[in-house]
Motif scaffolding. Sequence first.
Motif, PDB file in Angstrom:
ATOM      1  N   GLN A   1     103.049  36.707  29.216  1.00 27.44           N
ATOM      2  CA  GLN A   1     102.003  35.693  29.325  1.00 27.44           C
ATOM      3  C   GLN A   1     101.852  34.922  28.019  1.00 27.44           C
ATOM      4  OE1 GLN A   1     100.695  35.061  32.295  1.00 27.44           O
ATOM      5  NE2 GLN A   1     102.040  36.708  32.980  1.00 27.44           N
ATOM      6  N   GLU A   2     101.059  33.837  28.101  1.00 26.15           N
ATOM      7  CA  GLU A   2     100.818  33.022  26.931  1.00 26.15           C
ATOM      8  C   GLU A   2      99.809  33.675  25.992  1.00 26.15           C
ATOM      9  OE1 GLU A   2     100.407  30.428  29.909  1.00 26.15           O
ATOM     10  OE2 GLU A   2     102.569  30.635  29.851  1.00 26.15           O
ATOM     11  N   GLU A   3      99.368  32.909  25.022  1.00 26.26           N
ATOM     12  CA  GLU A   3      98.489  33.408  23.974  1.00 26.26           C
ATOM     13  C   GLU A   3      97.131  33.881  24.481  1.00 26.26           C
ATOM     14  OE1 GLU A   3      99.262  33.869  20.745  1.00 26.26           O
ATOM     15  OE2 GLU A   3     101.290  33.340  21.371  1.00 26.26           O
ATOM     16  N   GLY A   4      96.668  33.420  25.608  1.00 26.21           N
ATOM     17  CA  GLY A   4      95.356  33.800  26.115  1.00 26.21           C
ATOM     18  C   GLY A   4      95.227  35.284  26.440  1.00 26.21           C
ATOM     19  N   TYR A   5      96.334  35.959  26.624  1.00 25.27           N
ATOM     20  CA  TYR A   5      96.316  37.378  26.984  1.00 25.27           C
ATOM     21  C   TYR A   5      96.800  38.274  25.858  1.00 25.27           C
ATOM     22  CZ  TYR A   5      95.348  35.996  31.758  1.00 25.27           C
ATOM     23  OH  TYR A   5      94.754  35.481  32.880  1.00 25.27           O
ATOM     24  N   ARG A   6      96.901  37.757  24.651  1.00 22.70           N
ATOM     25  CA  ARG A   6      97.398  38.567  23.525  1.00 22.70           C
ATOM     26  C   ARG A   6      96.478  39.734  23.210  1.00 22.70           C
ATOM     27  NH1 ARG A   6     102.518  38.662  23.200  1.00 22.70           N
ATOM     28  NH2 ARG A   6     103.239  36.591  23.654  1.00 22.70           N
TER      29      ARG A   6
END
Length: 105
Positions: free
Chosen positions: A81-86
């Motif tokens: 996933q992208e940065e929102g789920y880091r």
Amino acid sequence: MRCIAATCFRNNAIECLAKFIKREEVLGWRIYRLLYHGLMVMLSSMKRLEEMEQVVIEMEKFNYGYSKRTLYILYKTYSEQEEGYRHKFHRVLGLMCKHGYGVPS
């Protein structure tokens, strides 16, 4: 039970598997972790992450803790996933280390 899960998985019938699991819960059958893992994989492949997180909450409700496979599914999903789920990715990494599973390569 495995036959039903395999059929739903092959046909990509997420709703079929979710309804089957709910019916089992209501009827008091013993629910296997395999069904939850199959549902998690199907939901993550369709990018329905909020519903996948609800499956994990349901697993905890029925006293299924985090297993190695559960954490690996979450790891693979959040790593793609992208940065929102880091922040969730790092939480899963922490849980893997806490339980002694190590980080998959």
